[in-house]
Design an enzyme around this catalytic site. Structure first.
Site, PDB file in Angstrom:
ATOM      1  N   ASN A 123       0.806  -1.229   0.000  1.00  0.00           N
ATOM      2  CA  ASN A 123       0.000   0.000   0.000  1.00  0.00           C
ATOM      3  C   ASN A 123       0.838   1.276   0.000  1.00  0.00           C
ATOM      4  O   ASN A 123       0.398   2.312  -0.485  1.00  0.00           O
ATOM      5  CB  ASN A 123      -1.017  -0.001   1.139  1.00  0.00           C
ATOM      6  CG  ASN A 123      -0.388  -0.147   2.501  1.00  0.00           C
ATOM      7  OD1 ASN A 123       0.746  -0.586   2.638  1.00  0.00           O
ATOM      8  ND2 ASN A 123      -1.120   0.218   3.537  1.00  0.00           N
ATOM      9  N   GLY A 142       2.331  -5.046   7.839  1.00  0.00           N
ATOM     10  CA  GLY A 142       1.321  -5.834   7.140  1.00  0.00           C
ATOM     11  C   GLY A 142       0.209  -6.255   8.079  1.00  0.00           C
ATOM     12  O   GLY A 142      -0.026  -5.629   9.112  1.00  0.00           O
ATOM     13  N   GLU A 162       4.471  -3.540  12.597  1.00  0.00           N
ATOM     14  CA  GLU A 162       3.451  -2.516  12.378  1.00  0.00           C
ATOM     15  C   GLU A 162       2.304  -3.221  11.675  1.00  0.00           C
ATOM     16  O   GLU A 162       2.371  -3.523  10.479  1.00  0.00           O
ATOM     17  CB  GLU A 162       4.025  -1.372  11.535  1.00  0.00           C
ATOM     18  CG  GLU A 162       3.183  -0.118  11.574  1.00  0.00           C
ATOM     19  CD  GLU A 162       2.219  -0.049  10.413  1.00  0.00           C
ATOM     20  OE1 GLU A 162       1.034  -0.366  10.649  1.00  0.00           O
ATOM     21  OE2 GLU A 162       2.620   0.318   9.310  1.00  0.00           O
ATOM     22  N   LEU A 163       1.242  -3.501  12.445  1.00  0.00           N
ATOM     23  CA  LEU A 163       0.206  -4.426  11.991  1.00  0.00           C
ATOM     24  C   LEU A 163      -1.123  -3.714  11.714  1.00  0.00           C
ATOM     25  O   LEU A 163      -1.154  -2.516  11.500  1.00  0.00           O
ATOM     26  CB  LEU A 163       0.055  -5.548  13.022  1.00  0.00           C
ATOM     27  CG  LEU A 163       1.377  -6.253  13.405  1.00  0.00           C
ATOM     28  CD1 LEU A 163       1.148  -7.298  14.476  1.00  0.00           C
ATOM     29  CD2 LEU A 163       2.030  -6.868  12.171  1.00  0.00           C
ATOM     30  N   CYS A 203      -3.379   1.416   6.943  1.00  0.00           N
ATOM     31  CA  CYS A 203      -3.607   0.835   8.268  1.00  0.00           C
ATOM     32  C   CYS A 203      -4.142   1.847   9.268  1.00  0.00           C
ATOM     33  O   CYS A 203      -4.775   1.479  10.261  1.00  0.00           O
ATOM     34  CB  CYS A 203      -2.323   0.195   8.794  1.00  0.00           C
ATOM     35  SG  CYS A 203      -0.901   1.308   8.770  1.00  0.00           S
ATOM     36  N   GLU A 229       8.455   3.185  14.506  1.00  0.00           N
ATOM     37  CA  GLU A 229       9.231   3.639  13.356  1.00  0.00           C
ATOM     38  C   GLU A 229       9.130   5.163  13.293  1.00  0.00           C
ATOM     39  O   GLU A 229       8.142   5.750  13.707  1.00  0.00           O
ATOM     40  CB  GLU A 229       8.705   3.023  12.061  1.00  0.00           C
ATOM     41  CG  GLU A 229       8.920   1.521  11.999  1.00  0.00           C
ATOM     42  CD  GLU A 229       8.451   0.902  10.703  1.00  0.00           C
ATOM     43  OE1 GLU A 229       9.121  -0.044  10.241  1.00  0.00           O
ATOM     44  OE2 GLU A 229       7.424   1.346  10.164  1.00  0.00           O
TER      45      GLU A 229
END
Length: 469
Positions: free
Chosen positions: A144, A220, A242-243, A276, A449
């Site tokens: 994305n 993801g 990073e979900l 996200c 991040e």
């Protein structure tokens, strides 16, 4: 092509890269498997012995060179993103700028890996904490944001003194190749950054099982993130995840309605809702819900859907058939549970386009209330009290981003504390910036991040006690 130890490699295995806006083949790219991934990791380990000893100024130089080259190729890079991802060209250009900014930021942060001096409890001792690069990092990035997510991981890794092996999403490998072309032209030493494109079970499997990889960073889905965590457990790797997210956006009765409507447009429909941190639930005070719904639907109905390379397009295609099917199923489920479609609500044309959609009278029985839609659908829920909306907004599993609109400073401060999310935007639908930490809580992730926080994810702290003779 794949890039291992400073060389572009070929193989007999390829995957097709498709344009989601047209369904046409863009090109085919080389893929590799477990053996080549293992080789890339070995090369990264060998390169680490020299790279970790370079000065911050030296590491900064290579990152700055990559910045210079990417700036010269901004239009080419943006067009690549739009062709393989589908997002409007104006958004692709914004992503390229973001990718460049991450490299530029960490070119400076490379010079700022600081330690600490600790007051000693004995007069003949000196106590220190030094920070050292963790080693070989393995990064897995999503489709994305196929370029900015790469530099957001590679830049701090290299700045810290780590070497890295990257696996990009199979849907968008061309953006990764373009970034690595820039690194190659910048003269980055062999083995410091490596690119492997291939099946998740082979490439990802080698990354998680190989003991030479000391750090896994992934962006993801939560389901895949959990698997990577499990698979990395045997070698106890440091992880950053990073979900998924399920962001609420709360509009209180005292909010500036026009600003709140604009906030939903920015936080929900950018990148076709395939983000996200996209708003997934819009909670509006029942006193203003009807007016808000009308204003939002009027704005959303004017958004232009189409090929991102065309002028004036606001919303591009969904990434694939599965994404389109999920969005359609969420809308149909909402209708079955008495949701009212104020605008949109159906597919457009023969490709993966879906009309930007607003659904009124959403309720907690709908799938969209708990599942991440990842598409251009804004459901409006209503609430009566602050306490009620906080309880409903705090998702049982997800905790990445949340937003609220209010003119009440006290309420805004309460929201800052009560919303259980890693990122909170108060009257700000676009809080993400290079220098701030990005990451979630609960099942939305581990680690951060961006800014100095992203640099620390690639460093280990070593405590040293020196006893003077």
């Amino acid at each position: 092509m794949v890039y291992i130890n400073g060389e572009w490699r070929q193989s007999n295995e390829t995957i097709d890269v498709m344009n989601p806006a047209t369904g046409e083949l863009i090109t085919s790219v080389v893929t590799v498997g477990r053996a080549e991934t293992k080789e890339a990791i070995t090369c990264a380990k060998e390169a680490f012995s020299a790279w970790k000893k370079t000065t911050g100024d030296q590491r900064s130089y290579y990152l700055a060179e990559a910045v210079r080259i990417m700036k010269e190729r901004k239009d080419e890079l943006a067009e690549t993103i739009t062709k393989e991802n589908g997002k409007p060209l104006v958004d692709a250009k914004s992503e390229v700028n973001s990718a460049i900014n991450y490299l530029n930021w960490y070119a400076e942060e490379a010079k700022r890996v600081y330690g600490d001096t600790i007051p000693a409890s004995h007069p003949d001792k000196h106590l220190m904490v030094i920070r050292q690069p963790i080693g070989v990092a393995a990064a897995i990035t999503p489709w994305n944001f196929p370029m900015s997510m790469i530099t957001r991981k590679i830049a701090p890794a290299l700045a810290a003194g780590c070497t890295i092996v990257l696996k990009p999403a199979p849907a968008t490998p061309l953006s990764a190749i373009k970034v690595f072309e820039c690194f190659h032209e910048a003269g980055l030493p062999k083995g410091v950054a490596n690119l492997v494109i291939g099946p998740a079970e082979e490439v990802g499997g080698e990354m998680t099982s190989n003991p030479d990889v000391r750090k896994i960073t992934f962006t993801g889905s939560t389901a895949v993130g959990k698997k990577l965590i499990r698979d990395s457990a045997d070698t106890v790797k440091k992880i950053s995840m990073e979900l998924g997210g399920h962001a609420p956006l709360i509009v209180f009765e005292d909010a500036d309605l026009d600003a709140a409507v604009e906030g939903v447009l920015l936080s929900k429909f950018k990148n076709t809702g395939q983000t996200c941190i996209s708003t997934n639930r819009v909670y509006v005070s029942e006193d203003i819900a009807e007016e808000f719904g009308e204003k939002l639907a009027e704005k959303v109905s004017k958004l232009k859907v189409g090929n991102g390379l065309e002028s004036g397009v606001d919303v591009g295609p969904l990434i694939n058939d599965a994404a389109l099917a999920k969005v359609s199923s969420h809308v149909e489920d909402a209708k079955k549970h008495n949701g009212k479609v104020l605008c949109g609500g159906k597919t457009v044309g023969s490709q993966n386009f879906y009309e930007p959609t607003v659904i009124h009278y959403a309720n907690d029985k709908m799938k969209i209330a708990t599942e991440e839609t990842f598409g251009p659908v804004a459901p409006i829920f209503t609430f009566k009290t602050e306490e009620e909306v906080v309880e409903r907004a705090n998702h049982a599993s997800y905790g990445l981003a949340a937003y609220c609109f209010t003119k009440d400073l006290g309420r805004g401060l309460r929201m800052m504390h009560e919303l259980e999310f890693g990122i909170v935007g108060i009257n700000d639908p676009t809080p993400i910036t290079i220098q701030a930490p990005f990451g979630g809580v609960k099942e939305s992730g581990i680690g951060k991040e961006g800014g100095k926080y992203g640099l620390l994810e690639y460093l280990e702290e070593k405590y040293v006690s020196i006893k003077a003779n």
